[in-house]
Scaffold this motif. Sequence first.
Motif, PDB file in Angstrom:
ATOM      1  N   UNK A  30       1.099   4.941 -11.071  1.00  0.00           N
ATOM      2  CA  UNK A  30       1.283   3.740 -10.370  1.00  0.00           C
ATOM      3  C   UNK A  30       1.785   3.129  -9.331  1.00  0.00           C
ATOM      4  N   UNK A  31       1.097   3.387  -8.282  1.00  0.00           N
ATOM      5  CA  UNK A  31       1.164   2.533  -6.785  1.00  0.00           C
ATOM      6  C   UNK A  31       0.090   1.186  -7.058  1.00  0.00           C
ATOM      7  N   UNK A  32       0.578   0.854  -6.323  1.00  0.00           N
ATOM      8  CA  UNK A  32      -0.539  -0.743  -6.098  1.00  0.00           C
ATOM      9  C   UNK A  32      -0.697  -0.870  -5.209  1.00  0.00           C
ATOM     10  N   UNK A  33      -2.163  -0.733  -4.661  1.00  0.00           N
ATOM     11  CA  UNK A  33      -2.557  -1.229  -2.985  1.00  0.00           C
ATOM     12  C   UNK A  33      -3.235  -2.883  -3.543  1.00  0.00           C
ATOM     13  N   UNK A  34      -2.266  -3.377  -2.417  1.00  0.00           N
ATOM     14  CA  UNK A  34      -2.396  -4.698  -1.829  1.00  0.00           C
ATOM     15  C   UNK A  34      -4.289  -5.023  -0.961  1.00  0.00           C
ATOM     16  N   UNK A  35      -4.664  -5.923  -2.106  1.00  0.00           N
ATOM     17  CA  UNK A  35      -6.437  -5.632  -1.480  1.00  0.00           C
ATOM     18  C   UNK A  35      -6.325  -6.336   0.759  1.00  0.00           C
ATOM     19  N   UNK A  36      -7.171  -5.260   0.767  1.00  0.00           N
ATOM     20  CA  UNK A  36      -7.959  -6.240   2.099  1.00  0.00           C
ATOM     21  C   UNK A  36      -6.960  -5.226   2.954  1.00  0.00           C
ATOM     22  N   UNK A  37      -6.752  -4.167   2.747  1.00  0.00           N
ATOM     23  CA  UNK A  37      -5.932  -2.934   3.132  1.00  0.00           C
ATOM     24  C   UNK A  37      -6.658  -1.545   3.586  1.00  0.00           C
ATOM     25  N   UNK A  38      -7.080  -0.454   4.670  1.00  0.00           N
ATOM     26  CA  UNK A  38      -7.217   0.588   4.193  1.00  0.00           C
ATOM     27  C   UNK A  38      -6.530   1.560   4.384  1.00  0.00           C
ATOM     28  N   UNK A  39      -7.011   2.221   3.734  1.00  0.00           N
ATOM     29  CA  UNK A  39      -6.163   3.366   3.821  1.00  0.00           C
ATOM     30  C   UNK A  39      -6.260   4.860   4.663  1.00  0.00           C
ATOM     31  N   UNK A  40      -6.359   5.823   5.276  1.00  0.00           N
ATOM     32  CA  UNK A  40      -6.415   6.382   6.194  1.00  0.00           C
ATOM     33  C   UNK A  40      -7.069   7.876   5.175  1.00  0.00           C
ATOM     34  N   UNK A  41      -8.305   8.937   6.124  1.00  0.00           N
ATOM     35  CA  UNK A  41      -8.567   9.752   5.490  1.00  0.00           C
ATOM     36  C   UNK A  41      -7.000  10.875   5.420  1.00  0.00           C
ATOM     37  N   UNK A  42      -7.504  11.089   4.191  1.00  0.00           N
ATOM     38  CA  UNK A  42      -6.247  12.166   3.512  1.00  0.00           C
ATOM     39  C   UNK A  42      -5.099  11.601   3.878  1.00  0.00           C
ATOM     40  N   UNK A  43      -4.412  10.355   3.450  1.00  0.00           N
ATOM     41  CA  UNK A  43      -3.151   9.278   3.563  1.00  0.00           C
ATOM     42  C   UNK A  43      -2.615  10.116   2.136  1.00  0.00           C
ATOM     43  N   UNK A  44      -1.579  10.144   2.498  1.00  0.00           N
ATOM     44  CA  UNK A  44      -0.974  10.100   0.600  1.00  0.00           C
ATOM     45  C   UNK A  44       0.240   9.179   0.752  1.00  0.00           C
ATOM     46  N   UNK A  45      -0.609   8.068  -0.613  1.00  0.00           N
ATOM     47  CA  UNK A  45       0.165   7.249  -1.596  1.00  0.00           C
ATOM     48  C   UNK A  45       1.637   7.642  -3.112  1.00  0.00           C
ATOM     49  N   UNK A  46       2.683   7.748  -1.909  1.00  0.00           N
ATOM     50  CA  UNK A  46       3.306   8.412  -4.157  1.00  0.00           C
ATOM     51  C   UNK A  46       3.951   7.687  -4.831  1.00  0.00           C
ATOM     52  N   UNK A  47       3.792   8.321  -5.908  1.00  0.00           N
ATOM     53  CA  UNK A  47       3.580   7.782  -7.446  1.00  0.00           C
ATOM     54  C   UNK A  47       5.029   6.228  -6.823  1.00  0.00           C
ATOM     55  N   UNK A  48       4.524   4.930  -7.686  1.00  0.00           N
ATOM     56  CA  UNK A  48       5.170   3.693  -7.494  1.00  0.00           C
ATOM     57  C   UNK A  48       5.773   3.169  -6.336  1.00  0.00           C
TER      58      UNK A  48
END
Length: 217
Positions: A113-131
């Motif tokens: 249920x996380x949301x990633x708004x477009x135009x961004x870079x998520x780095x290597x092995x980064x962790x986006x928590x639920x929600x």
Amino acid sequence: MTFFKHESAYIDEFCQIGDGTKIWHFSHLMSHVTIGTDCVFGQNCHVASGVVIGSNVKIQNNVSIYTGTIIEDDVFLGPSCVLTNVTNPRSQINRHKLYETTLLKRGCTIGANATVVCGVTIGRYAFIAAGAVVTRDVPDYAMIIGVPGKQRGWVSRHGLPLPAPDAGGLMVCPESGYCYQLAETGMVHCLDLDEEEALPKNLTVGQKSYRAIKQIT
């Protein structure tokens, strides 16, 4: 090429799909999609035209991946997480030529249920928590929590919180024992294994959960 497609899934023309990939119930891959080897698409996934996905990517149920998204190897997309490709959508305005690129770099996790708004870079092995809601670039190995998403520390390749760095900027993963260093630039690097190398087989079976480790405060 040998891949598995459930009988209820649809794959349009001109897709390239690597060996060992599995596409499950009611999923739809549109034309000109490129997918690597050993990926898994859960139930009710949608992949739009032109999307590029690496190898060993795990995509859970109810995930839509839109044109403009690039996903590198070893990425995990949790159930019902959201990716976008236009920052200012309007029903009356056609912005098909303005799709923005979203890059999910190797080994990162996007929680349920996380949301990633477009135009961004998520780095290597980064962790986006639920929600969480991500609105800006995320460094390698960063843990992002909340709405809007804010960094709450660092995680290892095993997805476990790293302790506070010592005087030399060193942090040790509580599961693998690998050392990570927080450089003066503010970036984290693994000292024991190059970020582009696969984990040794003896370290690919998890032994500790996130809850088993003292949480970042």
